[in-house]
Design a protein around this motif. Structure first.
Motif, PDB file in Angstrom:
ATOM      1  N   LYS A 320      -3.887 -20.522   9.973  1.00 34.36           N
ATOM      2  CA  LYS A 320      -2.646 -20.123  10.618  1.00 34.36           C
ATOM      3  C   LYS A 320      -2.092 -18.857   9.952  1.00 34.36           C
ATOM      4  O   LYS A 320      -2.192 -18.679   8.737  1.00 34.36           O
ATOM      5  N   LEU A 321      -1.484 -18.013  10.768  1.00 26.47           N
ATOM      6  CA  LEU A 321      -1.006 -16.724  10.294  1.00 26.47           C
ATOM      7  C   LEU A 321       0.433 -16.791   9.806  1.00 26.47           C
ATOM      8  O   LEU A 321       1.276 -17.450  10.413  1.00 26.47           O
ATOM      9  N   THR A 322       0.691 -16.106   8.717  1.00 27.06           N
ATOM     10  CA  THR A 322       2.039 -15.811   8.242  1.00 27.06           C
ATOM     11  C   THR A 322       2.100 -14.305   8.008  1.00 27.06           C
ATOM     12  O   THR A 322       1.076 -13.609   8.065  1.00 27.06           O
ATOM     13  N   LEU A 323       3.276 -13.795   7.743  1.00 28.96           N
ATOM     14  CA  LEU A 323       3.364 -12.351   7.483  1.00 28.96           C
ATOM     15  C   LEU A 323       2.579 -11.965   6.241  1.00 28.96           C
ATOM     16  O   LEU A 323       1.949 -10.898   6.189  1.00 28.96           O
ATOM     17  N   GLY A 324       2.593 -12.820   5.218  1.00 30.22           N
ATOM     18  CA  GLY A 324       1.825 -12.527   4.010  1.00 30.22           C
ATOM     19  C   GLY A 324       0.338 -12.433   4.289  1.00 30.22           C
ATOM     20  O   GLY A 324      -0.355 -11.528   3.803  1.00 30.22           O
TER      21      GLY A 324
END
Length: 401
Positions: A320-324
């Motif tokens: 899953k994507l996060t900004l980091g």
């Protein structure tokens, strides 16, 4: 001889492509002229209502003409958006610039109203009437006039009237900067259309802006990449990340090749154009927490519009994507490609708005910068992109060295 103005004899000038900048296509609707920021072939490939609203909202689109007129009137048919349960939104702002300087602001009442229910994902349109924008007491001299259209209202242009003839402004020889990004680039929540961070940065860099900031819709769509590929430009930037997290659109496995494909497509049309990849600005709620993000209904019940992330930080392990995650991967991708593409560059979005800025200028709704932050980001971007040794800075030959 000085021009004699007759306040009762305004001249009507057809609104046409030669007086408009920042639009990629113009549609005659039967009611007026509707500027689009994506071409019809791109719009035909996606029926998402959010995208349709975003691309038809004329962020960065402006009427530009030379005249001695002291009175300018513009009839428009705006589309206002209201969200069920949310505070009423003010009418969109039109900015008047005279010889490059902000000389006035106004709003147009009336128009169509689109009422959106976020919980049911439905919308209802109520037709309205044409409104008139009027700027008077302009300097009685030949001048360049710009009317920047509201970044947050679809706007059909109906009629332009002045008390002196108008003519297109000659080409100033400025470079064209083509920029793509999310609602932050689109303009939310700037004080006006000429003071979104891309518009301000363009003024600081002395370039002509084409703003493809598409609220909620910077999603690595192939048709957007092809639009960037096919649009003439001297400088290109893409700002990617926040919409992918907020929509929970893809996993890391899909993200990496999608970025490569997006860049490959742009390079098919602009093989050597300076191309700047900008990662997301700081947004604490999704730095380490995945999406999807949603409106905070508790805050909405209290009359406040705020957002919250609903994912679990542990889900990063499954891609899953996060900004980091996105920032790290964009830096790696650009570093890898730049070895063979010296005109490809990277800018960490936290250089525009980082931890110290979040303390001094917090995001009011936890997602979008306010008017002061747009100005702050514009200055930062201009310093890093348009000033040597930035990627968009004039080269020695262009500076006359």
């Amino acid at each position: 001889m000085r021009h004699q103005h007759d306040p009762h004899a305004l001249i009507t000038t057809p609104v046409a492509a030669n007086l408009l900048r920042g639009a990629l296509e113009l549609e005659h609707t039967g009611r007026g002229l509707l500027p689009h920021r994506l071409p019809a072939r791109a719009r035909a490939q996606c029926t998402d209502p959010q995208l349709a609203r975003a691309e038809s909202q004329p962020s960065g689109v402006r009427l530009v003409f030379r005249t001695r007129a002291t009175v300018v009137e513009l009839d428009t048919l705006p589309t206002k958006i209201a969200y069920v349960g949310a505070p009423a939104r003010p009418d969109g702002v039109y900015d008047l610039l005279v010889d490059g300087h902000l000389a006035g602001q106004a709003r147009v009442a009336g128009g169509d109203t689109l009422t959106v229910d976020i919980t049911t994902r439905t919308a209802e349109r109520r037709p309205g009437s044409v409104g008139t924008l009027r700027f008077g007491d302009l300097p009685d001299r030949v001048k360049d006039v710009e009317i920047w259209l509201p970044y947050n209202e679809t706007t059909e242009l109906v009629a332009l009237r002045t008390d002196a003839p108008v003519e297109p402004v000659p080409d100033r020889g400025r470079k064209v900067w083509l920029h793509h990004g999310s609602s932050i680039s689109h303009g939310s929540d700037a004080a006006g259309p000429s003071t979104t961070w891309p518009a301000l940065a363009a003024a600081l860099g002395d370039v002509e802006l084409i703003n493809l900031g598409l609220a909620g819709s910077a999603l690595l769509d192939p048709f957007t990449a092809r639009t960037l590929r096919d649009t003439p430009a001297d400088l290109i930037s893409i700002k990617i990340g926040i919409n992918l997290v907020n929509h929970d659109l893809m996993r890391l496995r899909a993200f990496t090749p999608a970025v490569h494909g997006f860049l490959d497509t742009i390079r098919d049309g602009h093989p050597r154009t300076p191309l700047l990849v900008v990662s997301p600005i700081l947004c604490p709620m999704v730095e380490d927490t995945p999406g999807p993000s949603t409106i905070d209904l508790t805050a909405l019940g209290a009359g406040q519009l705020r957002f919250r992330a609903t994912g679990d930080p542990a889900e990063r392990a499954s891609g899953k994507l996060t900004l980091g995650v996105i920032r790290d991967e964009l830096a790696r991708i650009v570093g890898q490609r730049a070895a063979a593409d010296p005109n490809l560059h990277h800018l960490d979005g936290r250089d525009l708005y980082g931890p110290a800025d979040a303390t001094a200028l917090p995001l009011p709704d936890r997602l979008h910068p306010d008017a002061a932050t747009h100005q702050h980001m514009a200055r930062r971007f201009a310093a890093r992109a348009f000033t040597a040794p930035g990627p968009f800075a004039p080269q020695p030959a262009e500076r006359g060295a």
